[in-house]
Scaffold this active site. Structure first.
Site, mmCIF file in Angstrom:
data_model
loop_
_atom_site.group_PDB
_atom_site.id
_atom_site.type_symbol
_atom_site.label_atom_id
_atom_site.label_comp_id
_atom_site.label_asym_id
_atom_site.label_seq_id
_atom_site.Cartn_x
_atom_site.Cartn_y
_atom_site.Cartn_z
ATOM 1 N N GLU A 253 -0.174 6.516 -0.776
ATOM 2 C CA GLU A 253 -0.382 5.733 0.456
ATOM 3 C C GLU A 253 -1.139 4.484 0.038
ATOM 4 O O GLU A 253 -2.311 4.557 -0.313
ATOM 5 C CB GLU A 253 -1.188 6.552 1.480
ATOM 6 N N CYS A 287 -5.917 0.035 6.196
ATOM 7 C CA CYS A 287 -4.639 -0.230 5.528
ATOM 8 C C CYS A 287 -3.593 -0.705 6.525
ATOM 9 O O CYS A 287 -2.727 -1.499 6.205
ATOM 10 C CB CYS A 287 -4.153 1.020 4.815
HETATM 11 P P1 NAD Z 1 -8.482 1.392 -5.327
HETATM 12 O O1 NAD Z 1 -7.053 1.467 -5.705
HETATM 13 O O2 NAD Z 1 -9.337 0.413 -6.010
HETATM 14 O O3 NAD Z 1 -9.202 2.800 -5.537
HETATM 15 C C1 NAD Z 1 -8.722 3.984 -4.927
HETATM 16 C C2 NAD Z 1 -9.215 5.187 -5.707
HETATM 17 O O4 NAD Z 1 -8.581 5.219 -6.971
HETATM 18 C C3 NAD Z 1 -10.719 5.198 -5.971
HETATM 19 O O5 NAD Z 1 -11.193 6.507 -5.780
HETATM 20 C C4 NAD Z 1 -10.811 4.807 -7.435
HETATM 21 O O6 NAD Z 1 -11.954 5.275 -8.090
HETATM 22 C C5 NAD Z 1 -9.556 5.458 -7.986
HETATM 23 N N1 NAD Z 1 -9.042 4.908 -9.245
HETATM 24 C C6 NAD Z 1 -9.251 3.670 -9.764
HETATM 25 N N2 NAD Z 1 -8.566 3.555 -10.927
HETATM 26 C C7 NAD Z 1 -7.924 4.730 -11.132
HETATM 27 C C8 NAD Z 1 -7.054 5.204 -12.145
HETATM 28 N N3 NAD Z 1 -6.701 4.445 -13.181
HETATM 29 N N4 NAD Z 1 -6.570 6.456 -12.021
HETATM 30 C C9 NAD Z 1 -6.887 7.235 -10.951
HETATM 31 N N5 NAD Z 1 -7.712 6.829 -9.973
HETATM 32 C C10 NAD Z 1 -8.223 5.592 -10.058
HETATM 33 O O7 NAD Z 1 -8.481 1.205 -3.747
HETATM 34 P P2 NAD Z 1 -9.731 0.927 -2.820
HETATM 35 O O8 NAD Z 1 -10.193 -0.468 -3.081
HETATM 36 O O9 NAD Z 1 -10.693 2.048 -2.944
HETATM 37 O O10 NAD Z 1 -9.089 1.029 -1.346
HETATM 38 C C11 NAD Z 1 -8.534 -0.050 -0.662
HETATM 39 C C12 NAD Z 1 -7.023 0.033 -0.710
HETATM 40 O O11 NAD Z 1 -6.592 1.278 -0.167
HETATM 41 C C13 NAD Z 1 -6.357 -1.023 0.145
HETATM 42 O O12 NAD Z 1 -5.284 -1.580 -0.570
HETATM 43 C C14 NAD Z 1 -5.827 -0.236 1.343
HETATM 44 O O13 NAD Z 1 -4.713 -0.807 1.972
HETATM 45 C C15 NAD Z 1 -5.505 1.072 0.714
HETATM 46 N N6 NAD Z 1 -5.443 2.132 1.713
HETATM 47 C C16 NAD Z 1 -4.225 2.632 2.070
HETATM 48 C C17 NAD Z 1 -4.134 3.592 3.062
HETATM 49 C C18 NAD Z 1 -2.787 4.148 3.498
HETATM 50 O O14 NAD Z 1 -2.761 5.138 4.224
HETATM 51 N N7 NAD Z 1 -1.667 3.545 3.114
HETATM 52 C C19 NAD Z 1 -5.292 4.071 3.679
HETATM 53 C C20 NAD Z 1 -6.519 3.545 3.289
HETATM 54 C C21 NAD Z 1 -6.586 2.579 2.301
#
Ligand code: NAD
Length: 518
Positions: A253, A287
């Protein structure tokens, strides 16, 4: 691992020392105060936690749907009883308003705990399959949904309950055990949950939390049987690539750039209220926030004036008592820089800032609720995810131009169209390239947990909610049962000329050219 074994609450800003000791400092983005430290869990401890979850899984599955639903309900009761601590923690680590913490995080989680407990037996019931093949006459075939084992849930910082714990709930209801890796920016609420599962007597290892940053998340991907990831498109692609190494199933997501279309016959007051609510709520850090608006020329000026007026009246600040502010802080430090960059890029290319447009000085991280006009698709603010309190509004000739521009995006999460002509609204919704579309509404569709929610394009793979939102945590097993079978079936060795001819004739009879009637 006990709930708060790896968290140390403090109000002393001492981030550097904590990082040196392999810990991560957690900040209150509305005040700049450090409010706790959590472990940056190394890969070997992640593997050990997954192993513990693996050992706990058969016992959890053996509880059956009813037993698991009871435990989920107990956890819901615990959450309601402990709502003040939960909301305080959500507000403190996210900088969000109490209303956002209560309604968009805690309420959703409570609703979800009951929903999946109730619906799991229906969505995962064995499915009888009817086949017309003559070779299968008399055989019973059915599909059964079997939990995958240990599910890893990796979440973002904007909704620690809804988008991390929320995805663990259906996985648990299906009979999996779960290891959650919340965002390193907002890990405290999820740690509180572990306290909850212990208090209501979940068997150890059924639901646990590993705190840490990207490396911790990557280690989780390497060890679990299924990964549910919510976060940015950039990280989602990395997770998908890493999971491919072990062919681990993944559900993603990801980000969005959700459009709002306002036609000239719309209820403008409702459309403007929705536009402000769902572009500014949680400082735009949703999001499925409205990230761009396309308004038909005849009502453009009126719509813009109404939106600007409403945005000017929003109260922004550090969240305090219920109802004290409308807009809280920007949770993630780099996000405010992205917002500033998008607004600067738009202004450099000719956009006009009608309200807002600046970072707020002082303790805490705030960006003013902002409305831009004179925007077009050469600007980042119309193409890339801003994830901030910014609404760019573009004038369009007609509905066709609006649809064309709405679809000019690599994302496809949510979308909205406003018109009094509901049939027209529906037909426009059907033309939008998005996983979800609303007519005369926005964002609230997320609460329909019976209906699938997911993104197209770079907004994700797979869905949450609906039957598929729990089946994705299961592998399918097709079972064929023959009760009364002859000793020897007609297709068995030795091959015989007569049987061969018979099958050929049967084939012609069933699918061959039809004889013309005389
Ligand atoms: P992010 O991608 O920076 O981080 C998300 C998670 O991934 C964190 O827990 C982070 O520690 C982890 N992570 C980072 N690198 C990783 C790797 N290499 N392997 C595995 N895990 C890793 O996102 P964010 O800044 O925390 O969140 C914001 C984003 O989330 C926005 O783009 C938003 O649109 C999206 N979002 C989407 C939804 C949806 O339902 N589509 C809902 C909420 C947020």
């Amino acid at each position: 691992m006990s709930a708060l074994e790896n968290v140390e609450l403090t109000s002393q800003p001492n981030g550097a020392a904590a990082e040196a000791a392999g810990r991560i400092a957690v900040e209150n983005p509305a005040t700049g105060q450090i409010i706790g430290y959590v472990d940056d869990t190394p890969a070997d401890r992640v593997a050990a936690e997954v192993e513990r979850a693996r050992k706990a899984q058969p016992g959890w599955e053996a509880l059956g749907f009813e037993g698991r639903a009871r435990k989920l309900k107990d956890l819901r009761t615990w959450l309601v009883e402990n709502r003040k601590r939960v909301i305080d923690t959500l507000v403190a680590e996210g900088g969000k308003t109490r209303e956002d913490a209560l309604l968009a995080d805690l309420w959703y989680a409570c609703d979800s705990l009951g929903f999946w407990g109730r619906k799991a037996p229906k969505f995962l019931a064995d499915e009888r399959v009817k086949t017309r093949s003559p070779f299968l006459l008399g055989k019973r075939i059915f599909v059964r949904y079997r939990p995958m084992g240990v599910v890893g849930v990796i979440g973002p910082w904007n909704y620690p309950l809804t988008n991390t714990f929320g995805d663990a709930i259906p996985a648990l209801a299906a009979g999996n055990t779960v290891v959650m890796k919340p965002s390193e920016i907002t890990p405290l609420t999820n740690l509180l949950l572990v306290e909850g599962v212990e208090a209501v007597g979940f068997p150890p290892g059924v639901l646990s939390v590993v705190t840490g940053a990207g490396e911790t998340g990557a280690a989780l991907v390497d060890n679990v049987d299924m990964i549910m990831f919510t976060g940015s498109t950039r990280t989602g692609k990395k997770v998908l690539a890493r999971a491919a190494e072990r062919l681990t199933p993944v559900s993603l997501e990801l980000g969005g750039k959700d459009p709002l279309i306002v036609l000239s016959d719309a209820d403008l007051e409702r459309a403007a209220n929705m536009a402000v609510q769902w572009s500014m709520s949680n400082s735009g850090q949703i999001c499925m926030a409205i990230e761009r608006a396309y308004v038909e020329a005849p009502v453009y000026d009126q719509f813009v004036a109404s939106v600007v007026d409403k945005v000017r009246n929003l109260r922004q600040g550090a969240p305090g008592a219920p109802g004290s502010v409308d807009i809280g802080a920007m949770t993630f430090p780099p996000q405010i820089e992205i917002v500033e960059r998008h607004v600067r890029d738009a202004v450099d290319k000719g956009a006009e800032v009608l309200v807002g447009g600046h970072r707020v000085e002082g303790p805490g991280r705030f960006y003013e609720p902002t409305v831009l006009t004179g925007v077009d698709h050469t600007m980042d603010v119309m193409r890339d995810e801003t994830f901030g309190p910014v609404l760019p509004i573009m004038k369009v000739r007609d509905a066709d131009e609006a649809v064309e521009l709405a679809n000019d995006s690599r994302y496809g999460l949510n979308s909205s169209v406003f018109t009094r002509d509901v049939a027209k609204g529906e037909s426009i919704a059907r033309r939008l390239d998005a996983g979800n579309s609303c007519v005369n509404d926005a964002c609230i569709n997320y609460l329909a947990q019976d209906a699938p929610f997911g993104g197209t394009g770079e907004s994700g793979l797979g869905v949450r909610h609906g039957p598929q939102g729990i089946r994705k945590y299961c592998s399918q097993q097709t079972i064929l049962v023959t009760r009364f079978g002859p000793k020897r079936e007609p297709t068995m060795f030795p091959n015989k000329r007569i049987m061969s001819r018979m099958f050929e004739r049967l084939m012609v009879l069933m699918w061959g050219p039809r004889r013309k009637r005389r």
